[in-house]
Design a protein around this motif. Structure first.
Motif, PDB file in Angstrom:
ATOM      1  N   GLN A   1      -3.143 -21.801  41.031  1.00 28.56           N
ATOM      2  CA  GLN A   1      -3.771 -20.943  42.011  1.00 28.56           C
ATOM      3  C   GLN A   1      -5.230 -20.686  41.719  1.00 28.56           C
ATOM      4  O   GLN A   1      -6.059 -20.742  42.598  1.00 28.56           O
ATOM      5  CB  GLN A   1      -3.005 -19.615  42.088  1.00 28.56           C
ATOM      6  CG  GLN A   1      -1.555 -19.809  42.523  1.00 28.56           C
ATOM      7  CD  GLN A   1      -1.440 -20.427  43.887  1.00 28.56           C
ATOM      8  OE1 GLN A   1      -2.077 -19.958  44.825  1.00 28.56           O
ATOM      9  NE2 GLN A   1      -0.676 -21.480  44.031  1.00 28.56           N
ATOM     10  N   TRP A   2      -5.549 -20.337  40.470  1.00 25.42           N
ATOM     11  CA  TRP A   2      -6.952 -20.125  40.147  1.00 25.42           C
ATOM     12  C   TRP A   2      -7.132 -20.220  38.651  1.00 25.42           C
ATOM     13  O   TRP A   2      -6.223 -20.023  37.898  1.00 25.42           O
ATOM     14  CB  TRP A   2      -7.460 -18.804  40.679  1.00 25.42           C
ATOM     15  CG  TRP A   2      -6.757 -17.593  40.157  1.00 25.42           C
ATOM     16  CD1 TRP A   2      -5.617 -17.025  40.640  1.00 25.42           C
ATOM     17  CD2 TRP A   2      -7.115 -16.788  39.019  1.00 25.42           C
ATOM     18  NE1 TRP A   2      -5.266 -15.938  39.901  1.00 25.42           N
ATOM     19  CE2 TRP A   2      -6.156 -15.761  38.908  1.00 25.42           C
ATOM     20  CE3 TRP A   2      -8.164 -16.850  38.099  1.00 25.42           C
ATOM     21  CZ2 TRP A   2      -6.208 -14.813  37.926  1.00 25.42           C
ATOM     22  CZ3 TRP A   2      -8.221 -15.892  37.115  1.00 25.42           C
ATOM     23  CH2 TRP A   2      -7.250 -14.882  37.036  1.00 25.42           C
TER      24      TRP A   2
ATOM     25  N   ILE B   1     -14.192 -22.165  39.198  1.00 26.57           N
ATOM     26  CA  ILE B   1     -13.836 -23.579  39.283  1.00 26.57           C
ATOM     27  C   ILE B   1     -15.102 -24.394  39.438  1.00 26.57           C
ATOM     28  O   ILE B   1     -15.914 -24.152  40.325  1.00 26.57           O
ATOM     29  CB  ILE B   1     -12.898 -23.811  40.486  1.00 26.57           C
ATOM     30  CG1 ILE B   1     -11.581 -23.041  40.268  1.00 26.57           C
ATOM     31  CG2 ILE B   1     -12.626 -25.279  40.690  1.00 26.57           C
ATOM     32  CD1 ILE B   1     -10.704 -23.047  41.491  1.00 26.57           C
TER      33      ILE B   1
ATOM     34  N   ASN C   1      -6.021 -32.854  45.188  1.00 21.78           N
ATOM     35  CA  ASN C   1      -7.178 -33.750  45.145  1.00 21.78           C
ATOM     36  C   ASN C   1      -6.875 -35.007  44.334  1.00 21.78           C
ATOM     37  O   ASN C   1      -6.231 -34.951  43.297  1.00 21.78           O
ATOM     38  CB  ASN C   1      -8.375 -33.032  44.526  1.00 21.78           C
ATOM     39  CG  ASN C   1      -8.903 -31.924  45.413  1.00 21.78           C
ATOM     40  OD1 ASN C   1      -9.182 -32.136  46.584  1.00 21.78           O
ATOM     41  ND2 ASN C   1      -9.025 -30.733  44.861  1.00 21.78           N
TER      42      ASN C   1
ATOM     43  N   SER D   1      -3.774 -30.360  42.310  1.00 25.47           N
ATOM     44  CA  SER D   1      -4.180 -29.068  42.839  1.00 25.47           C
ATOM     45  C   SER D   1      -5.148 -29.266  43.987  1.00 25.47           C
ATOM     46  O   SER D   1      -6.007 -30.158  43.940  1.00 25.47           O
ATOM     47  CB  SER D   1      -4.848 -28.236  41.739  1.00 25.47           C
ATOM     48  OG  SER D   1      -5.519 -27.116  42.288  1.00 25.47           O
TER      49      SER D   1
ATOM     50  N   GLN E   1      -7.196 -26.859  44.770  1.00 27.82           N
ATOM     51  CA  GLN E   1      -8.348 -26.025  44.434  1.00 27.82           C
ATOM     52  C   GLN E   1      -9.233 -26.632  43.354  1.00 27.82           C
ATOM     53  O   GLN E   1     -10.421 -26.303  43.258  1.00 27.82           O
ATOM     54  CB  GLN E   1      -7.880 -24.641  43.959  1.00 27.82           C
ATOM     55  CG  GLN E   1      -7.319 -23.748  45.047  1.00 27.82           C
ATOM     56  CD  GLN E   1      -5.929 -24.153  45.478  1.00 27.82           C
ATOM     57  OE1 GLN E   1      -5.089 -24.487  44.635  1.00 27.82           O
ATOM     58  NE2 GLN E   1      -5.669 -24.131  46.771  1.00 27.82           N
TER      59      GLN E   1
END
Length: 362
Positions: free
Chosen positions: A5-6, A11, A60, A120, A122
């Motif tokens: 999630q983070w 990032i 990705n 991910s 993100q």
């Protein structure tokens, strides 16, 4: 399927190296458009939408292509492109959807495909710092890699091409910790548990696309490296096959999931591979609502610190990429002890991981 999630500290989006061929107009008349499908290393297992054998939807991916040769420090990739994963319905292969234009290549023989992913949506895929090595890596990221060189002979691309299948493997290490009360003098109630684990020193770590890639899915190749270590006798440097855990258990912190019995807890972490060292991986377990007398006296909070060793030899700690190490931790009033790990290829649960949440170091 849950993804990462983070990541604490923000990032950093890393771009694919500028040395790649991303302009199609100069040979558009004779270009062949390529497509790709994605799976985990067990393609014979039926995939389901969001199921455990699929990559994270929207993850990705970067695909690098060499023509007529394998990756090396002397030859750049002929083409590179970025994609996201699209999970499809049961019975249909997952697709890679280009983030910009589709990849188009010239008709030729000997194409070889190398793909990286963070699993991910993100976290961007690390870019290439050289012709075949990525920039530095980080803990808490599910690095995946796929290689398809058509059995070593390369693909011949003519006027059309079927989608190129890419079967991904884990490159990092997964640690699963199962916490329970000891049979003697163990806790009788606990309302919650947060576990902190030390990060592995990631300085100058990288994925090497030119390293030997085993064709056997039962033995994932070691593809994450650190700079070679200097020798004391002046001989050639020793290749570094793993990182060293840092000293404080604040690299990642996660809330453990309580079991149905209301006593046991499970938590998992992703680390970079670990080399043989003596001190183990520092851990901290912070309990809330802990009682050793069936709730008559309840401690609002109680913490345990420990070092996780991976083998029976206290001088040895080796955690290889692509494997899951499951430890049982038993808790008494005054101590925490660990079993030897159960070691499995990281394919049993596919890439369907619990949420990974990192916090900034204290």
């Amino acid at each position: 399927m849950k993804g990462i999630q983070w990541i604490g500290g923000g990032i950093m989006l890393l771009c694919i190296g500028a040395c790649t061929h991303d302009k199609w107009a100069d040979f558009s008349d004779g270009a062949v458009e390529l497509g790709f499908t994605a799976s985990t290393e067990k393609p014979e297992v039926t995939r389901t939408l969001g199921g455990t054998t699929a990559l994270t939807d929207g993850a990705n991916v970067a695909v690098h292509v060499w023509k007529g040769t394998t990756p090396s420090e002397t030859q750049k990739a002929a083409y590179s492109n970025t994609y996201t994963v699209r999970n499809n319905a049961t019975g249909k292969a997952d697709e890679l959807v280009p983030t910009g234009g589709a990849m188009k290549v010239e008709s030729a023989d000997g194409y070889r495909f190398y793909a990286l992913s963070t699993n991910s949506a993100q976290i961007a895929v690390p870019g290439l710092s050289s012709d075949c090595r990525t920039v530095s890596l980080r803990n808490g990221v599910d690095y995946l890699m796929a290689v398809n060189d058509n059995g070593g002979s390369g693909f011949s691309i003519s006027t059309t091409s079927d989608p190129i299948p890419l079967a991904f493997r884990h490159l990092a290490t997964q640690i699963v910790l199962k916490v329970s009360p000891a049979g003697t003098n163990g806790y009788t109630t606990a309302s919650g548990l947060v576990v902190g684990i030390a990060a592995v020193d990631s300085t100058d770590s990288y994925i090497d696309l030119s390293a030997s890639w085993s064709s056997s899915s039962s033995a994932p190749s070691t593809m994450i490296y650190w700079p070679a270590r200097a020798t004391t006798d002046g001989s050639d440097p020793v290749p570094a096959t793993g990182g060293v855990p840092l000293e404080h258990p604040d690299g990642q912190q996660k809330e453990a999931v309580k079991g149905d019995d209301n006593l046991t807890f499970t938590v998992s972490f992703i680390l970079l591979p670990v080399s043989t060292i003596a001190r183990g991986i520092p851990l901290q377990m912070d309990f809330t609502g802990l009682s050793f007398d069936n709730g008559i006296n309840t401690l609002p909070s109680k913490s345990y610190t420990a070092r996780m060793m991976a083998t029976g030899d206290a001088s040895e700690l080796v955690l290889k990429g692509g494997y899951t190490y499951t430890f049982d931790a038993t808790i008494t009033r005054n101590s925490a002890s660990f079993s030897l790990p159960r070691i499995d290829l990281w394919v049993v649960d596919g890439v369907n991981l619990d949420e990974i949440v990192e916090v900034d170091p204290i």
